[in-house]
Design an enzyme around this catalytic site. Structure first.
Site, short mmCIF file in Angstrom:
data_model
loop_
_atom_site.label_atom_id
_atom_site.label_comp_id
_atom_site.label_asym_id
_atom_site.label_seq_id
_atom_site.Cartn_x
_atom_site.Cartn_y
_atom_site.Cartn_z
N GLU A 161 -53.26 -7.88 10.01
CA GLU A 161 -51.97 -6.96 10.19
C GLU A 161 -52.57 -5.56 9.44
OE1 GLU A 161 -48.10 -7.48 8.42
OE2 GLU A 161 -47.31 -6.62 10.20
N HIS A 171 -40.23 -14.14 1.34
CA HIS A 171 -40.60 -13.18 2.34
C HIS A 171 -41.43 -13.64 3.51
CE1 HIS A 171 -41.43 -8.46 3.01
NE2 HIS A 171 -42.40 -9.33 3.53
N GLU A 172 -42.65 -14.14 2.94
CA GLU A 172 -43.54 -14.59 4.12
C GLU A 172 -42.85 -15.65 5.19
OE1 GLU A 172 -45.66 -12.55 4.52
OE2 GLU A 172 -45.35 -11.71 2.43
N GLU A 211 -40.39 -5.96 8.34
CA GLU A 211 -40.36 -5.72 7.02
C GLU A 211 -38.78 -5.56 6.48
OE1 GLU A 211 -42.75 -6.83 5.91
OE2 GLU A 211 -44.30 -6.49 7.14
ZN LIG Z 1 -43.76 -8.39 5.27
#
Ligand SMILES: [Zn+2]
Length: 1036
Positions: A278, A448-449, A471
């Site tokens: 990414e 988060h992941e 995000e």
């Molecule tokens: Zn992220």
């Protein structure tokens, strides 16, 4: 992807929760703090177009006007760009002229109009050569001139075979892509970057007798594309497979398929290979259609030596020995997904595993010497994965989830589907040596992941302009999930800190809307900023507060279900949210959307219904945020909104209008009242008169508030008298808002400083942190101006203000996470500011620790203060460095690294810069952080700024133009400058870079921030000097 912010982000310069791009970090080298700012939107292609074409158009104009146009060309172009963007937003709102007054720049509206016209119909004389007739690397015409791929060829399935040699550091592979075409074509355009294509063929038909024909290959490196030319057109409806044989070298730079190394306990250096794709680096590992909307399934085979193991997105199906010493691992076919989520690792990692309730196997992988630090993350991952399956009501679709700690990692972590990857310090928890904030950071990062496995992986933004859909959500879900799964961490208390960080950059004219057009890889990388992450999360939190938690949750479940394995735009999310809440409020099952539960003082709320899309468009399509001014007249509360923007006294009129979900409490009622402000001004009527009123309860809204007349005095009185009458977050938000208002001349610095005096009685972490966040930057600016006398007085005042709280701290690890973090920060501040009781104790601890050769266990939360004191003399510094080399604890290494950078010895600081950039003993991944720390060190900052300038080209090669790391380094080395000389130096350097950096958003931001610093100091410094002499300080 999680940027380099392990932890909750405030005070992020500290090793445990330092921020790659995160907001204002304060105590760092030398007790340093920062103003921060974030990038502005910069449409690179537009910019280069302007650079090329502007002279042609403008020269005659300026010649006519007699102006000296080109004496400062770069600067003018930047300003023109800002103005141009202003026009485009204003156009969006249907009012062309309003934005133009925000900057006094003569003739700009005319020029901007001209530019708009110019770029809308780019005349041929103005197009770049490559835009009209791009030439392939062999000189032939390249048949495609756009950065984005054509839409008529789409991938369906990839068969990848990759063979890496970890000795020669080369790899080669075969990519077979099944494609379909929607119109006949004989060219196939796809991405490839730094790969040598050996051969390409086209397989037609399926089954037993497919025919194969060779394809001609053309390469066009500027767009990272290749063109495959077929002798005959591919036809609609037939299956085709493109087969490409290629080779490459493992990347040295944290992206693509890259090399990483680590040292074992015995000193042996071992090599592994891992991936980071990414946003646009999958094309560095295999030729592919590298855009997020071009989803496909993947079957991956990895060849490796028997001493290694390979892991990938999916579980291993079988391993085949294909030659002596060569094994081929076959992984199961993936679900349909974007290329940037593909991952594979070849290493000698060890792992630990557990099963979730629903039968997903969760494993943590790390280098063998550190696998004993994997347990905390493993448990957290299991708990969080179970939480998300339940919360989203959608099962995690893969049979396994691996979490791998990679020794070299540029950002914080990456959400590859089924194989999330992490910086070691963001995943490994050393129960002996890790601090409270490290635990918090790891939990948040894993959360988060794993949130991304749904938001981002299952449902993906259609293009990078809406990166925030990935995000902002993942950032927001960190708080939603961890507050449930790990209530003891109290993450909800820290949430609003994210919003203040975002506001720091969003208050600049160089900010950009959350949803912003981007095209090329550098622009895409610039999207990974505070606006996409923090502001995105804050406006989602505001929406949840507005809709109610249940309604919000229902909306996102609907969104995820509807768009599973697909791609979305902004409006798809709002439509899903809106359909949960009908405007007539008739469907109020389960309490969803029933606003009646909020006892609104006004009927506005219900009358106007819930138009989520209109409301949220005002937050995602406009940059900045509103300042709401409140004036109380008897029972009438007048409210007025305007665009808060730094840069001049008073708030400029931009014509922006937001739908602001106001909330407030009063001296008479702590029941939260609500009111949706959709117009510029409005009036609320209270049931009775009140002594004080506090808006933006709990700081759930993304706006700041000014209380006119004696509004601030009433609130200051409240804080001084019974500050606990309002929540600690409300107290922190008052501190923040007061100082924000000083910047735009709405409140005097004296009043803001008076307000903060109540901190003498404060014990809660967030108001104290917010106070430091306001006060430390002030003396940091003085440090850069040689204002020793006032600077010293100011530092003494700060310690005096917090002395009672500092003296109360025990040198232990007792207490809740927030108490421990507060202790760690306060003692560090006290020691760095040479508060003698603190220094003596720290020296004592260090002596004992050194005598035990570092075996003695120091309380984790005081370690930073102890090391920072020790690093001030050569003996202590050298001992710390020797421990750095041998330590297996990332936390300890981070703490030592921090301490080493607080040295006042210039030679040592220069040595740290050189060594970390070389990457031998101190890893290069640490370089941005070390540069940033030294950039904040009162004696080191000129070294850091010089290092950045002298090594710019190499730094950009390593960390990539547009990346959050580059933005971090630019800001950390320059944005505390507060003199005109430095400002000119910064402008001169960056404009000299031309294509290689002058257009970066962070450059515009730092220039704007320095200008603001100068203005702020000119206006407030004498007042601060006088205020420090006032009698009230005697009472402290
Ligand atoms: Zn992220």
């Amino acid at each position: 992807m999680r940027r380099w912010t392990a932890g909750f982000g405030r005070g992020n310069a500290l090793p445990a929760f330092r921020g790659q791009g995160g907001g204002r970090g304060w105590i760092n080298a030398g007790g340093v703090a920062s103003w921060t700012s974030r990038p502005l939107v910069s449409s690179r292609s537009l910019h280069s177009l302007l650079l090329r074409c502007l002279p042609l158009v403008l020269a005659p104009l300026f010649t006519l006007a007699g102006a000296e146009v080109y004496s400062d060309k770069a600067l003018r172009l930047e300003q023109i760009e800002v103005s141009y963007l202003g026009v485009s937003h204003a156009r969006f709102q249907g009012s062309l002229s309003k934005k133009m007054v925000s900057r006094p720049f003569a003739a700009m509206s005319f020029l901007s109009l001209l530019l708009t016209l110019l770029t809308m119909s780019t005349p041929s004389w103005c197009q770049s050569p490559e835009a009209t007739a791009p030439k392939a690397s062999n000189g032939m015409p390249f048949p495609w001139n756009k950065v984005r791929l054509p839409e008529h060829v789409v991938p369906v399935h990839y068969d990848l075979m990759i063979h890496a040699n970890l000795t020669t550091l080369a790899f080669w592979g075969t990519t077979e892509v099944e494609v379909t075409v929607s119109q006949p074509t004989s060219t196939i355009i796809l991405h490839s970057h730094h790969l040598q294509i050996a051969k390409a063929t086209l397989r037609k038909g399926a089954g037993e007798r497919p025919s194969e024909e060779p394809l001609r290959v053309l390469e066009y490196p500027p767009h990272e594309q290749i063109a495959l030319l077929a002798p005959e057109p591919l036809l609609v409806g037939l299956p085709y497979t493109v087969v490409i044989d290629y080779a490459g070298n493992l990347s040295e730079n944290f992206r693509g398929f890259y090399k990483s190394t680590y040292r074992t306990k015995d000193g042996e250096v071992r090599i592994l290979a891992s991936t980071q794709f990414e946003p646009t680096a999958a094309r560095m590992a295999f030729p592919c259609f590298d855009e997020p909307a071009l989803k496909a399934t993947f079957s991956i085979k990895i060849r490796r030596e028997p001493r290694h193991l390979a892991i990938s997105n999916m579980p291993l199906v079988k391993s085949v020995t294909i030659a002596e010493g060569l094994i081929e691992d076959h992984f199961d076919v993936t679900v349909k997904m974007s290329t940037y989520l593909v991952a594979f690792i070849i290493s000698d990692f060890k792992s630990v595993s557990k099963m979730t309730k629903s039968g997903v196997k969760v494993s943590v992988y790390a280098v063998p010497d550190k696998i004993n630090q994997a347990d905390y993350a493993l448990d957290a991952a299991v708990t969080l994965l179970e939480f998300y399956e339940d919360y989203f009501s959608i099962p995690y679709p893969l049979p396994k989830q691996d979490l791998a700690a990679i020794p070299d990692f540029q950002s914080g972590a990456m959400e590859n589907w089924g194989l999330t990857t992490y910086r070691e310090s963001a995943l490994l928890y050393d129960a002996e040596k890790s601090s409270a904030s490290s635990k918090l950071g790891i939990t948040m990062t894993v959360s988060h992941e794993l949130a991304h496995q749904w938001f981002g992986n299952l449902v993906t933004m259609e293009w990078w302009n809406d990166l925030w859909l990935n995000e902002g959500f993942a950032k927001f879900m960190e708080y939603v999930s961890v507050s449930v799964t790990h209530p003891e961490l109290k993450v909800e208390d820290y949430f609003f800190g994210k919003c203040f960080s975002a506001m720091e950059v969003d208050a600049l004219n160089s900010s950009h809307p959350i949803s912003t057009p981007v095209e090329n890889p550098a622009q895409i990388r610039e999207m990974f900023d505070d606006v996409s992450y923090e502001k995105g999360a804050c406006i989602l939190n505001m929406l949840r507060d507005y809709l109610s938690a249940d309604a919000f949750k229902n909306g996102i479940i609907q969104y995820l279900q509807k768009y599973s394995y697909k791609n979305t735009k902004n409006e798809d999310l709002w439509n899903s949210m809106a359909s949960i809440c009908p405007t007539d409020n008739t469907q109020t099952t389960d309490g969803f959307c029933s606003r009646s539960q909020h006892s609104s003082s006004s009927s506005h709320w219900r009358q106007e219904g819930l138009d989520v899309r209109s409301m949220m468009n005002t937050w995602t399509l406009q940059k900045g945020f509103p300042l709401v001014t409140v004036t109380v007249r008897g029972r009438n509360v007048h409210v007025r909104q305007e665009h808060y923007m730094k840069g001049s006294d008073g708030v400029p009129e931009t014509g922006y209008l937001w739908h602001v979900p106001l909330t407030f409490i009063t001296s008479k009622s702590d029941v939260v009242q609500r009111f949706l402000l959709k117009t510029k001004t409005d009036v609320l009527i209270l049931p009775e008169e009140v002594e004080w009123i506090k808006f933006n309860v709990g700081m759930n809204g993304y706006y700041i508030v000014h209380y006119e007349d004696d509004g601030w005095d009433s609130l200051a009185g409240l804080l001084k008298g019974t500050h606990t009458a309002i929540s600690s977050n409300d107290r922190a938000s008052l501190i923040n808002n007061a100082f924000q208002l000083v910047s735009v001349g709405k409140l005097s610095i004296e009043k803001a400083l008076d307000l903060i005096l109540y901190l003498k009685y404060e014990t809660e972490i967030m108001p104290v942190f917010q106070g430091l966040d306001e006060l430390i930057p002030m003396y940091k600016l003085m440090e850069k101006r040689d204002m020793n006398e006032v600077e010293t007085q100011f530092k003494a005042f700060l310690i005096k203000l917090l002395k009672a709280l500092i003296d109360k701290q025990t040198w232990t690890d007792d207490g809740s996470v927030s108490e421990r973090m507060l202790r760690s920060q306060l003692l560090l501040l006290a020691c760095v500011r040479k508060y003698q009781p603190c220094v003596q104790k720290a020296e004592d601890y260090f002596r004992k620790w050194k005598e035990s050769s570092g075996d003695l266990r120091l309380p984790d939360d005081v370690t930073l203060a102890v090391f920072a004191v020790a690093a001030q003399n050569t003996e202590g510094w050298d001992f710390l460095y020797s421990k750095y080399q041998s330590s297996l604890s990332n936390e300890e290494k981070n703490q030592i690294e921090f301490a080493l950078c607080t040295s006042q010895d210039k030679e040592k600081l220069q040595w740290l810069l050189d060594e970390s950039f070389k990457g031998d003993i101190i890893k290069t991944q640490e370089f941005p952080h070390i540069l940033g720390l030294i950039g904040r060190n009162p004696v080191g900052y000129p070294l850091a700024w010089q290092f950045l300038r002298e090594n710019w080209n190499k730094i950009v090669q390593k960390f990539e133009l547009g990346s959050p790391s580059i933005a971090y380094m630019v800001m950390r080395t320059t944005n505390q400058f507060s003199t005109r000389t430095r400002l000119e130096e910064v402008k001169g350097f960056f404009s000299s870079l031309k294509e290689n950096g002058s257009q970066l958003r962070c450059v515009q931001q730092t220039i704007e921030t320095i200008e603001e610093n100068i203005r702020w100091m000119d206006k407030n410094f004498d007042k601060i000097r006088a205020w420090l002499q006032t009698e009230k300080l005697e009472l402290l």
